[in-house]
Design an enzyme around this catalytic site. Structure first.
Site, PDB file in Angstrom:
ATOM      1  N   GLY A  53     -24.550 -27.282  24.941  1.00 32.12           N
ATOM      2  CA  GLY A  53     -24.549 -28.708  25.270  1.00 32.12           C
ATOM      3  C   GLY A  53     -25.912 -29.118  25.782  1.00 32.12           C
ATOM      4  N   CYS A  69     -21.005 -29.854  41.078  1.00 34.18           N
ATOM      5  CA  CYS A  69     -20.873 -28.482  41.575  1.00 34.18           C
ATOM      6  C   CYS A  69     -21.978 -27.539  41.093  1.00 34.18           C
ATOM      7  CB  CYS A  69     -19.522 -27.929  41.163  1.00 34.18           C
ATOM      8  SG  CYS A  69     -18.194 -28.976  41.754  1.00 34.18           S
ATOM      9  N   PHE A 110     -16.723 -21.070  28.496  1.00 34.89           N
ATOM     10  CA  PHE A 110     -18.043 -21.431  29.055  1.00 34.89           C
ATOM     11  C   PHE A 110     -19.213 -20.887  28.243  1.00 34.89           C
ATOM     12  CE2 PHE A 110     -17.603 -23.974  32.910  1.00 34.89           C
ATOM     13  CZ  PHE A 110     -16.229 -24.110  32.863  1.00 34.89           C
ATOM     14  N   LEU A 111     -18.961 -20.748  26.933  1.00 34.77           N
ATOM     15  CA  LEU A 111     -20.049 -20.380  26.022  1.00 34.77           C
ATOM     16  C   LEU A 111     -20.250 -21.502  25.002  1.00 34.77           C
ATOM     17  CD1 LEU A 111     -19.459 -16.558  25.340  1.00 34.77           C
ATOM     18  CD2 LEU A 111     -21.292 -17.620  26.672  1.00 34.77           C
ATOM     19  N   LYS A 138     -17.032 -18.203  46.058  1.00 36.20           N
ATOM     20  CA  LYS A 138     -17.133 -19.539  45.453  1.00 36.20           C
ATOM     21  C   LYS A 138     -18.505 -19.757  44.790  1.00 36.20           C
ATOM     22  CE  LYS A 138     -16.803 -23.835  44.571  1.00 36.20           C
ATOM     23  NZ  LYS A 138     -15.793 -24.643  43.973  1.00 36.20           N
ATOM     24  N   THR A 189     -20.357 -31.981  50.839  1.00 31.25           N
ATOM     25  CA  THR A 189     -21.516 -31.169  51.243  1.00 31.25           C
ATOM     26  C   THR A 189     -22.625 -31.399  50.222  1.00 31.25           C
ATOM     27  OG1 THR A 189     -20.648 -29.272  50.011  1.00 31.25           O
ATOM     28  CG2 THR A 189     -20.159 -29.349  52.355  1.00 31.25           C
ATOM     29  N   GLU A 244     -13.040 -30.904  37.416  1.00 29.83           N
ATOM     30  CA  GLU A 244     -12.739 -32.324  37.286  1.00 29.83           C
ATOM     31  C   GLU A 244     -12.108 -32.546  35.921  1.00 29.83           C
ATOM     32  OE1 GLU A 244     -15.792 -35.082  38.317  1.00 29.83           O
ATOM     33  OE2 GLU A 244     -16.348 -33.924  40.085  1.00 29.83           O
ATOM     34  N   ARG A 248     -22.379 -37.729  38.557  1.00 30.44           N
ATOM     35  CA  ARG A 248     -23.303 -36.925  39.369  1.00 30.44           C
ATOM     36  C   ARG A 248     -23.997 -35.851  38.520  1.00 30.44           C
ATOM     37  NH1 ARG A 248     -19.609 -35.538  44.439  1.00 30.44           N
ATOM     38  NH2 ARG A 248     -17.987 -35.903  42.893  1.00 30.44           N
TER      39      ARG A 248
HETATM   40  C1  UGA Z   1     -16.792 -26.500  38.137  1.00 28.99           C
HETATM   41  C2  UGA Z   1     -15.991 -25.196  37.978  1.00 28.99           C
HETATM   42  O1  UGA Z   1     -15.591 -25.043  36.618  1.00 28.99           O
HETATM   43  C3  UGA Z   1     -14.750 -25.199  38.879  1.00 28.99           C
HETATM   44  O2  UGA Z   1     -14.095 -23.949  38.804  1.00 28.99           O
HETATM   45  C4  UGA Z   1     -15.208 -25.449  40.323  1.00 28.99           C
HETATM   46  O3  UGA Z   1     -14.104 -25.529  41.202  1.00 28.99           O
HETATM   47  C5  UGA Z   1     -15.966 -26.754  40.396  1.00 28.99           C
HETATM   48  O4  UGA Z   1     -17.108 -26.679  39.520  1.00 28.99           O
HETATM   49  C6  UGA Z   1     -16.400 -26.944  41.825  1.00 28.99           C
HETATM   50  O5  UGA Z   1     -17.174 -26.129  42.331  1.00 28.99           O
HETATM   51  O6  UGA Z   1     -15.837 -27.828  42.506  1.00 28.99           O
HETATM   52  P1  UGA Z   1     -16.598 -29.000  37.145  1.00 28.99           P
HETATM   53  O7  UGA Z   1     -17.958 -29.223  37.735  1.00 28.99           O
HETATM   54  O8  UGA Z   1     -15.527 -30.001  37.376  1.00 28.99           O
HETATM   55  O9  UGA Z   1     -15.992 -27.580  37.660  1.00 28.99           O
HETATM   56  O10 UGA Z   1     -16.767 -28.923  35.581  1.00 28.99           O
HETATM   57  P2  UGA Z   1     -16.856 -27.805  34.440  1.00 28.99           P
HETATM   58  O11 UGA Z   1     -15.747 -27.998  33.504  1.00 28.99           O
HETATM   59  O12 UGA Z   1     -17.032 -26.461  35.011  1.00 28.99           O
HETATM   60  O13 UGA Z   1     -18.204 -28.256  33.699  1.00 28.99           O
HETATM   61  C7  UGA Z   1     -19.460 -28.261  34.377  1.00 28.99           C
HETATM   62  C8  UGA Z   1     -20.580 -28.615  33.438  1.00 28.99           C
HETATM   63  O14 UGA Z   1     -20.820 -27.551  32.517  1.00 28.99           O
HETATM   64  C9  UGA Z   1     -20.328 -29.860  32.578  1.00 28.99           C
HETATM   65  O15 UGA Z   1     -21.519 -30.608  32.518  1.00 28.99           O
HETATM   66  C10 UGA Z   1     -19.975 -29.292  31.218  1.00 28.99           C
HETATM   67  O16 UGA Z   1     -20.285 -30.155  30.145  1.00 28.99           O
HETATM   68  C11 UGA Z   1     -20.831 -28.034  31.189  1.00 28.99           C
HETATM   69  N1  UGA Z   1     -20.314 -26.986  30.291  1.00 28.99           N
HETATM   70  C12 UGA Z   1     -19.139 -26.358  30.579  1.00 28.99           C
HETATM   71  C13 UGA Z   1     -21.046 -26.629  29.172  1.00 28.99           C
HETATM   72  O17 UGA Z   1     -22.129 -27.188  28.892  1.00 28.99           O
HETATM   73  N2  UGA Z   1     -20.572 -25.619  28.360  1.00 28.99           N
HETATM   74  C14 UGA Z   1     -19.409 -24.975  28.618  1.00 28.99           C
HETATM   75  O18 UGA Z   1     -19.053 -24.057  27.839  1.00 28.99           O
HETATM   76  C15 UGA Z   1     -18.669 -25.347  29.755  1.00 28.99           C
END
Ligand code: UGA
Length: 435
Positions: A256, A263, A252-253, A207, A86, A155, A331
């Site tokens: 970066g 997503c 998630f704190l 979601k 999507t 991922e 992406r």
């Molecule tokens: C995210 C959600 O964490 C999943 O629960 C969800 O299922 C998924 O999207 C989705 O909707 O399919 P994902 O995109 O694989 O998963 O990756 P994350 O680990 O969540 O990281 C997302 C982004 O946030 C990355 O660029 C990461 O570097 C950044 N991030 C994450 C930060 O900058 N700081 C953090 O503390 C955590």
């Protein structure tokens, strides 16, 4: 229990392989014939730790198979999942539902006996009901229910997220559909995973709300990091001190260069559109998106300032291109915003990524030079920039790097090194939200 999974992309493949591991007979369907031919021999189109083994093992056990034809197994399925892409629609940020509706139309013709059609793709609120209308139109005699079962996989950690989730969300209209889905997820019941059973719209909104909230935490700490730099505070200490409050939570704190991936950027934008269309405001999420863009712009400034105000003619060695470690996914990676801007400003970019370079070649400007060896990437660099926190970058031979680079600027945009130690080694060290 027989399951068909329509869409053998990231979500469909991981979910299909994991349901097979739970004991269901799973057929993954995709219209991409080449992909299906590869999958039938156990060849996986994406990099996801553990997935290839799981797929191969379940093919071997006869639990998992692949097809490119709708006619093959849908008629024998108890549950048919829609897990097609999507993407963000060009121009308006809305999720593009073309593939979802096409799948609904196709599958409708093949339904036999009672079947639950489940949306697993992230879809706007109201999509399950729309899918129901499409199926009823295409096949008025079909005996079916629709359901929404969003995924919460990250991922790089998708298999363990699937096998040990915090919760499973099931949106249904009938108890019969809920019972079938609960049966499918029974192995998770045994480890006492909470199953939240709710209406269709609530499941669909959960979601988006969950992803938007996680993105909010990231933008929040990224913005706080700017204040930390201004007042001399340490963002790690602030995040820890905040996060230890159980109501806030530590995850998630981490600061970066801005969130990316398939997503958060897409889902935050889609949620804003959904709110607008329904006459509601969601200003917090609008700001989260703005702050994320500003964070990437701030990184470009940080790099420029560290190099004395201009990157023209400077060699920048970039470690990490993917949006996060343990994936080859580019992406919406911050690299896609940051690197073209630096190139436009006359920088020379040498880059390394453990898994993402093939993909990067197709989406980054051609002038980026790629290296298989980390240390070769860093030779003659005026500055080293860490963009993604791959484990391979956590234990670098810093003395060797210092000796072989031309300059001494080290921009650690994931805060993986200790500032004092880096300065001791002679680097001009820059990170985020710490002095
Ligand atoms: C995210 C959600 O964490 C999943 O629960 C969800 O299922 C998924 O999207 C989705 O909707 O399919 P994902 O995109 O694989 O998963 O990756 P994350 O680990 O969540 O990281 C997302 C982004 O946030 C990355 O660029 C990461 O570097 C950044 N991030 C994450 C930060 O900058 N700081 C953090 O503390 C955590």
């Amino acid at each position: 229990m027989n399951v068909t999974m329509i869409g053998s992309g990231y979500v469909g493949l991981v979910s299909g392989a994991c349901f097979a591991e739970f004991g269901a007979h799973v057929t993954c369907l995709d219209v991409d014939k080449k992909k299906i031919a590869d999958l039938n021999t156990g060849k996986i189109p994406i990099y996801e730790p553990g997935l290839e083994n799981l797929v191969r093992e379940n093919i071997r056990k006869g639990q998992l198979q692949f097809t490119d034809s709708y006619g093959d197994f849908i008629g024998q399925s108890d549950l048919v999942f829609i897990a097609v892409g999507t993407p963000s629609r060009h121009g308006d940020g809305h999720a593009d539902l073309t593939y979802v509706y096409k799948a609904a139309r196709e599958l409708a013709k093949h339904l036999r006996g009672y079947t639950v059609v489940v949306d697993k793709s992230t879809v706007p609120i109201g999509t399950a009901k729309h899918v129901k209308r499409i199926i009823a139109e295409e096949n008025p005699a079909a005996d079916f229910d629709v359901a929404s079962n969003p995924e919460f996989l990250r991922e790089g950690a998708a298999i363990s997220d699937f096998m040990r989730p915090d919760r499973v969300v099931i949106g249904v209209e009938t108890e019969r559909a809920a019972a079938l889905l609960r049966e499918l997820y029974r192995p998770l019941n045994l480890i006492e995973t909470p199953i939240v059973t709710t209406g269709l719209e609530s499941a669909e909104l959960i979601k988006y709300a969950a992803n938007a909230f996680l993105a909010t935490k990231i933008s929040f700490i990224n913005e706080i990091s700017m204040l930390c730099e201004a007042v001399g505070a340490d963002v790690h200490a602030v995040a820890k001190g905040m996060g230890l409050d159980g109501r806030i939570g530590r995850k998630f704190l981490h600061v970066g260069p801005g969130y990316g991936g398939s997503c958060f950027p897409k889902d935050t934008k889609a949620l804003v559109r959904i709110a607008q269309e329904n006459g509601a405001t969601i200003r917090i999420v609008e700001s989260v998106i703005e702050v994320n863009e500003a964070q990437k712009a701030r990184m470009i400034n940080k790099i420029r300032n560290a190099l004395g105000g201009s990157v023209t003619g400077k060699t920048l060695s970039v470690l990490g291109l993917t949006f996060k470690p343990e994936t080859d996914d580019m992406r919406d990676a911050p690299a896609l915003t940051i690197l073209p801007k630096l190139l436009d400003n006359g920088a020379i970019i040498r880059a390394h990524d453990p898994k993402g370079m093939n993909e990067a070649r197709t989406v980054l400007p051609e002038t980026v030079r790629y290296f298989d060896d980390i240390y070769a990437t860093l030779e003659q660099a005026d500055a080293v920039i860490i963009l993604t926190e791959w484990n391979a970058y956590r234990g670098l031979d810093l003395a060797r790097i210092k000796k072989n680079m031309r300059g001494s600027v080290f921009l650690d945009l994931r805060n993986i090194y200790e500032p004092a130690r880096m300065r001791e080694l002679g680097f001009e060290y820059h990170c985020i939200g710490r002095l």
